[in-house]
Design a protein around this motif. Structure first.
Motif, short mmCIF file in Angstrom:
data_model
loop_
_atom_site.label_atom_id
_atom_site.label_comp_id
_atom_site.label_asym_id
_atom_site.label_seq_id
_atom_site.Cartn_x
_atom_site.Cartn_y
_atom_site.Cartn_z
N UNK A 35 37.79 121.40 5.67
CA UNK A 35 37.73 119.93 5.69
C UNK A 35 36.54 119.44 4.85
N UNK A 36 35.39 120.10 5.02
CA UNK A 36 34.19 119.71 4.28
C UNK A 36 34.35 120.03 2.79
N UNK A 37 34.95 121.18 2.51
CA UNK A 37 35.17 121.58 1.11
C UNK A 37 36.02 120.52 0.37
N UNK A 38 37.03 120.02 1.04
CA UNK A 38 37.88 118.99 0.42
C UNK A 38 37.17 117.64 0.40
N UNK A 39 36.59 117.25 1.51
CA UNK A 39 35.97 115.92 1.61
C UNK A 39 34.86 115.75 0.57
N UNK A 40 34.03 116.77 0.40
CA UNK A 40 32.89 116.63 -0.52
C UNK A 40 33.36 116.57 -1.98
N UNK A 85 36.31 115.50 -3.07
CA UNK A 85 36.97 114.20 -3.30
C UNK A 85 35.92 113.10 -3.43
N UNK A 86 34.91 113.15 -2.55
CA UNK A 86 33.86 112.12 -2.58
C UNK A 86 33.06 112.20 -3.89
N UNK A 87 32.79 113.42 -4.33
CA UNK A 87 32.04 113.64 -5.58
C UNK A 87 32.76 113.03 -6.77
N UNK A 88 34.11 112.99 -6.69
CA UNK A 88 34.90 112.41 -7.78
C UNK A 88 35.01 110.88 -7.65
N UNK A 89 34.31 110.33 -6.67
CA UNK A 89 34.29 108.86 -6.51
C UNK A 89 35.51 108.33 -5.76
N UNK A 90 36.25 109.20 -5.10
CA UNK A 90 37.43 108.76 -4.36
C UNK A 90 37.05 108.35 -2.94
N UNK A 91 37.78 107.37 -2.36
CA UNK A 91 37.43 106.94 -1.01
C UNK A 91 37.83 107.99 0.04
N UNK A 92 36.86 108.40 0.86
CA UNK A 92 37.10 109.45 1.87
C UNK A 92 36.53 108.99 3.21
N UNK A 93 37.26 109.26 4.29
CA UNK A 93 36.77 109.00 5.66
C UNK A 93 36.88 110.31 6.43
N UNK A 117 46.55 111.64 5.18
CA UNK A 117 45.76 112.40 6.15
C UNK A 117 45.73 113.88 5.78
N UNK A 118 44.54 114.42 5.63
CA UNK A 118 44.40 115.85 5.40
C UNK A 118 44.00 116.50 6.73
N UNK A 119 44.84 117.38 7.24
CA UNK A 119 44.56 118.01 8.54
C UNK A 119 43.87 119.35 8.28
N UNK A 120 42.60 119.41 8.69
CA UNK A 120 41.80 120.61 8.39
C UNK A 120 41.29 121.28 9.66
N UNK A 121 42.04 121.13 10.76
CA UNK A 121 41.68 121.83 12.01
C UNK A 121 42.29 123.22 11.98
N UNK A 143 40.03 120.21 -7.73
CA UNK A 143 40.53 121.14 -6.71
C UNK A 143 41.72 121.87 -7.34
N UNK A 144 41.56 123.15 -7.68
CA UNK A 144 42.64 123.86 -8.37
C UNK A 144 43.89 123.92 -7.49
N UNK A 145 45.00 123.44 -8.04
CA UNK A 145 46.19 123.33 -7.20
C UNK A 145 47.46 123.36 -8.05
N UNK A 146 48.57 123.55 -7.36
CA UNK A 146 49.86 123.49 -8.04
C UNK A 146 50.89 123.03 -7.02
N UNK A 147 51.81 122.18 -7.45
CA UNK A 147 52.92 121.77 -6.59
C UNK A 147 53.94 122.90 -6.58
N UNK A 148 54.35 123.30 -5.39
CA UNK A 148 55.24 124.46 -5.27
C UNK A 148 56.57 124.04 -4.67
N UNK A 149 57.65 124.48 -5.30
CA UNK A 149 58.97 124.17 -4.73
C UNK A 149 59.43 125.27 -3.78
N UNK A 150 58.60 126.30 -3.61
CA UNK A 150 58.96 127.36 -2.65
C UNK A 150 57.80 127.63 -1.69
N UNK A 151 57.28 126.54 -1.14
CA UNK A 151 56.08 126.68 -0.29
C UNK A 151 56.34 127.55 0.94
N UNK A 152 57.56 127.49 1.48
CA UNK A 152 57.86 128.31 2.67
C UNK A 152 57.77 129.81 2.35
#
Ligand code: NAP
Length: 305
Positions: free
Chosen positions: A14-19, A21-29, A74-78, A169-178
């Motif tokens: 959660x902190x890894x993502x929040x920080x 996103x915030x560093x890029x100037x995006x609104x985060x709560x 909502x990003x669920x990081x629990x 945040x290195x990422x890729x949209x996946x059509x076979x996530x399952x």
């Protein structure tokens, strides 16, 4: 103004993502458990990310689940065992077009969340990034990696992937996530429980080659039976490769047990055994592994679910 990212859970990921996103100037709560945790958070200057030995603190606004502001993203990081109840508490705040990104390891928690908030779009993630907490509200970025995101129900990529790009945040949209989630689960089932039971680093499993091979054969059978043949391909070879490549590491389950933390067993090995039973598939070694692990956790006074 762009849609705020609500981050549920101020732990490692959660902190890894929040920080970032915030560093890029995006609104985060940041949504923390309760008022006590909010007071603790407000007493700190914000969230701290330690990267390459450099600590930077970001003043991300914190709130409790009771805050009235609507939530659209909502990003669920629990942990997997906390996700369903934590999201259920936020259900009244979710907008009709809400999107939920689920970072939980294993399988089972994603469906449980989706059933609680049927109107929201649920996107699953599988990440190889690594982070750990070295203090309250402070996280060390331990291993650079990659995150695959996907929605088994709707293959169209969401617009907010641009935010991840901006946040680096290195990422890729996946059509076979399952398939990805099942493959990762199978790797986890073949390695993590044995590292706990044999009390060893991943590399220690090289001395238990036959046991690993037997588990891989049963896991491959399970993947075939539940419609995931691609996740079964060359499973044993990849497990052996991972054991070799991460020989010096302690698995996440080993670390949880060593630190007397609850494991995510129900969403990993437990989920595999549950699905096998549902398919009336007899997998004796996998079942025996689950029983041995449960007995071991109980003997240590740790939750076995
Ligand atoms: P973590 O450090 O234990 O963080 C979980 C956070 O969730 C904690 O801060 C906890 O709050 C919070 N939480 C729990 N219930 C909550 C609630 N009802 N409301 C608000 N916050 C709540 O866990 P993690 O290591 O980030 O792991 C999260 C998921 O990502 C797991 O499924 C894990 O397997 C997966 N994952 C982790 C990594 C990694 O490197 N860490 C890598 C890949 C995947 P408190 O602080 O109050 O306890």
């Amino acid at each position: 103004m762009s849609t705020p990212w609500h981050i549920l859970g101020a732990g490692s990921l959660g902190t890894l993502w929040a920080t970032r996103l915030a560093r890029a100037g995006l609104p985060v709560r940041l949504i923390v458990r309760d008022v006590t945790r909010l007071h603790s958070y407000n007493a700190a200057d914000g969230l701290t990310l330690v990267e390459n030995g450099q600590a930077n603190t970001y003043a991300v606004p914190g709130e409790t689940p009771d805050n009235p502001e609507p939530i659209r993203r909502l990003l669920v990081a629990c942990k997997a065992y906390d996700a369903e109840n934590a999201v259920a508490r936020l259900a009244p705040r979710l907008t009709p077009d809400a999107e939920i990104i689920l970072l939980q390891n294993g399988l089972g928690s994603q469906d449980a969340v989706a059933a609680r908030v049927p109107h929201a779009r649920c996107i699953s993630a599988s990440s190889t990034e690594g982070a750990f907490r070295d203090g309250d509200w402070r996280v060390v970025f331990a291993g650079h990696g990659f995150t695959w995101l996907g929605d088994a129900a709707h293959p169209v990529a969401p617009i907010w992937l641009d935010d991840l790009e901006a946040a680096k945040i290195p990422h890729e949209w996946s059509t076979d996530i399952l398939t990805r989630l099942w493959r990762k689960l199978a790797l986890n089932c073949a390695i993590n429980p044995l590292t706990v039971l044999h009390n060893c680093r991943n590399g220690g499993l090289q001395a238990h080659h036959c046991e690993v091979a037997t588990l891989c054969a049963e896991l491959a059978e399970l993947l075939q039976r539940c419609g995931q043949p691609a996740a079964a391909e060359n499973l044993q070879q990849e497990v052996e490769r991972v054991i070799q490549a991460t020989a010096a590491n302690y698995s996440s389950m080993y670390q949880d047990v060593a630190n007397q933390r609850r494991t995510e067993i129900s969403y990993l090995l437990g989920h595999a055994c549950k699905v096998a039973a549902r398919h009336q598939l007899n997998l004796p070694h996998l079942n025996q592994l689950q029983q041995r692990l449960i007995a071991h956790l109980r003997s240590l006074g740790l939750p076995s679910d």
